[in-house]
Design a protein around this motif. Structure first.
Motif, PDB file in Angstrom:
ATOM      1  N   GLU A  82       0.830  -1.205   0.000  1.00  0.00           N
ATOM      2  CA  GLU A  82       0.000   0.000   0.000  1.00  0.00           C
ATOM      3  C   GLU A  82       0.864   1.255   0.000  1.00  0.00           C
ATOM      4  N   HIS A  87      -5.421  -6.348   4.258  1.00  0.00           N
ATOM      5  CA  HIS A  87      -6.681  -5.610   4.162  1.00  0.00           C
ATOM      6  C   HIS A  87      -6.387  -4.126   4.358  1.00  0.00           C
ATOM      7  N   THR A  88      -6.520  -3.348   3.301  1.00  0.00           N
ATOM      8  CA  THR A  88      -6.107  -1.945   3.345  1.00  0.00           C
ATOM      9  C   THR A  88      -7.116  -1.048   2.631  1.00  0.00           C
ATOM     10  N   PHE A  89      -8.349  -1.076   3.140  1.00  0.00           N
ATOM     11  CA  PHE A  89      -9.463  -0.324   2.565  1.00  0.00           C
ATOM     12  C   PHE A  89      -9.186   1.177   2.494  1.00  0.00           C
ATOM     13  N   ASN A 131      -6.718   2.494  -0.153  1.00  0.00           N
ATOM     14  CA  ASN A 131      -6.987   2.001  -1.504  1.00  0.00           C
ATOM     15  C   ASN A 131      -7.253   3.123  -2.498  1.00  0.00           C
ATOM     16  N   ASN A 180      -5.684  -3.956  -2.146  1.00  0.00           N
ATOM     17  CA  ASN A 180      -6.555  -4.238  -1.016  1.00  0.00           C
ATOM     18  C   ASN A 180      -7.224  -5.598  -1.156  1.00  0.00           C
ATOM     19  N   GLY A 211     -10.157  -7.872   0.464  1.00  0.00           N
ATOM     20  CA  GLY A 211     -11.347  -7.714   1.299  1.00  0.00           C
ATOM     21  C   GLY A 211     -11.189  -8.415   2.641  1.00  0.00           C
ATOM     22  N   GLY A 225      -4.642  -2.255   9.235  1.00  0.00           N
ATOM     23  CA  GLY A 225      -5.881  -2.747   8.659  1.00  0.00           C
ATOM     24  C   GLY A 225      -6.062  -4.250   8.795  1.00  0.00           C
ATOM     25  N   ILE A 259     -16.135   5.895   8.194  1.00  0.00           N
ATOM     26  CA  ILE A 259     -15.871   4.929   7.137  1.00  0.00           C
ATOM     27  C   ILE A 259     -16.625   5.358   5.882  1.00  0.00           C
ATOM     28  N   ARG A 316     -15.772   5.648   1.303  1.00  0.00           N
ATOM     29  CA  ARG A 316     -14.888   5.146   0.258  1.00  0.00           C
ATOM     30  C   ARG A 316     -13.579   5.926   0.137  1.00  0.00           C
TER      31      ARG A 316
END
Length: 224
Positions: A29, A72-74, A77, A84, A86, A117, A194, A196
């Motif tokens: 990331e 997991h790196t929402f 992203n 990322n 899920g 994450g 949280i 996008r």
């Protein structure tokens, strides 16, 4: 002792005398404009190497497993190069890895995590393994959190791609750091929001701290 360097007969013999496996876990990331995308994996890899060396000095052994590079790196992203996975998929993958080591007979599984994450999926996966294998314990180590007091005794601040992480990479992979691009500051939110594109607000340019005071000397202490 590295798992990937063993033959299967060697591994079969090792697991009869070694009860602990260390799994470095990270992510790919964005880490500002100055650090490599693999920062969160390079750090636990180096720590695992030093753990192995220290344990050998004490006359004992641990098995170092190959690292889990993707995490997991929402939040990050929103930046190019962030890969990322899920949360459900990452949890299932880590559960599968840990379950296999438990089935092989390892009684202690150490997750040496380098990425925030990953925390929740790792806890859930570890709980499932613990339920299935009552004689197995999983240690989840998040170096920048669990050793926060130690980190702040060396660095004046810490944060994503900040002084602490930048110092570690300067110590272990200096050829990958572009300090001329190392700028940033702190961004905070009183509640966890949280959405996008929240990463653009919380991590401007992929940073949440000032990395400019990072040094390789600080990184040597942090990665030990």
């Amino acid at each position: 002792m590295r798992l990937e360097e063993l033959t299967w007969p060697d591994f079969d013999e090792v697991k009869r005398r070694v009860d602990t496996v260390v799994i470095p876990v990270g992510s790919v990331e964005a880490h500002g404009r100055h650090l490599p995308l693999g920062t969160d994996t390079f750090a636990p890899l180096e720590i695992a190497k030093r753990v192995d060396e220290r344990v050998r000095e004490l006359g004992r052994e641990v098995l170092i497993a190959p690292p889990v590079w993707y995490g997991h790196t929402f939040v990050l992203n929103v930046y190019p190069g962030t890969i990322n996975v899920g949360g459900d998929a990452f949890k299932a993958y880590m559960h599968g890895i840990m379950r296999e080591f438990a089935a092989e007979g390892f009684r202690r599984i150490v997750l040496l995590n380098g990425h925030g994450g990953n925390y929740s999926p790792l806890v859930l996966a570890a709980e499932e393994v613990a339920e299935e294998f009552p004689d197995v314990e999983v240690w989840l180590i998040n170096w920048w959190i669990d050793f926060r007091e130690d980190v702040l005794s060396i660095c004046s601040s810490q944060g994503h791609a900040g002084q602490d992480e930048t110092s570690v990479i300067l110590a272990v992979r200096p050829e990958l750091v572009k300090m001329e691009r190392a700028t940033g500051g702190k961004s905070k939110s009183k509640v966890r929001r949280i959405k996008r594109d929240i990463g653009l607000e919380l991590f401007p340019d992929g940073v949440n701290d000032d990395p400019s005071l990072a040094t390789a000397e600080k990184g040597l202490f942090l990665s030990w």
